[in-house]
Write a protein that holds these residues in place. Sequence first.
Motif, PDB file in Angstrom:
ATOM      1  N   SER A 153       4.386  -8.750  -1.181  1.00 49.32           N
ATOM      2  CA  SER A 153       4.999  -8.994  -2.481  1.00 49.32           C
ATOM      3  C   SER A 153       4.842  -7.766  -3.373  1.00 49.32           C
ATOM      4  O   SER A 153       3.927  -6.954  -3.206  1.00 49.32           O
ATOM      5  N   MET A 154       5.736  -7.632  -4.320  1.00 49.21           N
ATOM      6  CA  MET A 154       5.681  -6.503  -5.252  1.00 49.21           C
ATOM      7  C   MET A 154       4.382  -6.556  -6.054  1.00 49.21           C
ATOM      8  O   MET A 154       3.792  -5.530  -6.363  1.00 49.21           O
ATOM      9  N   ARG A 155       3.927  -7.748  -6.368  1.00 47.06           N
ATOM     10  CA  ARG A 155       2.682  -7.906  -7.125  1.00 47.06           C
ATOM     11  C   ARG A 155       1.489  -7.344  -6.342  1.00 47.06           C
ATOM     12  O   ARG A 155       0.650  -6.625  -6.881  1.00 47.06           O
ATOM     13  N   ASP A 156       1.428  -7.665  -5.033  1.00 48.95           N
ATOM     14  CA  ASP A 156       0.351  -7.152  -4.193  1.00 48.95           C
ATOM     15  C   ASP A 156       0.451  -5.639  -4.021  1.00 48.95           C
ATOM     16  O   ASP A 156      -0.560  -4.937  -4.007  1.00 48.95           O
ATOM     17  N   LEU A 157       1.674  -5.147  -3.894  1.00 48.26           N
ATOM     18  CA  LEU A 157       1.876  -3.713  -3.744  1.00 48.26           C
ATOM     19  C   LEU A 157       1.421  -2.961  -4.998  1.00 48.26           C
ATOM     20  O   LEU A 157       0.711  -1.960  -4.912  1.00 48.26           O
TER      21      LEU A 157
END
Length: 53
Positions: A17-21
């Motif tokens: 996910s973009m959040r994790d990235l």
Amino acid sequence: MSATEKTQRNPVVAGVSMRDLLASCAAANAVSTPPRLPDPQTVQRPAEDRKAA
């Protein structure tokens, strides 16, 4: 069309996910950045005239 052209048109998505990235990038930046030096104006100098209690 060759096999390499097909894979370039359809990139593989890793499932992150973009959040994790963004969180991993922020963590890497925090770990790799050295601490800032203290501001010379805000550093308190120890008292020179200390007497033992």
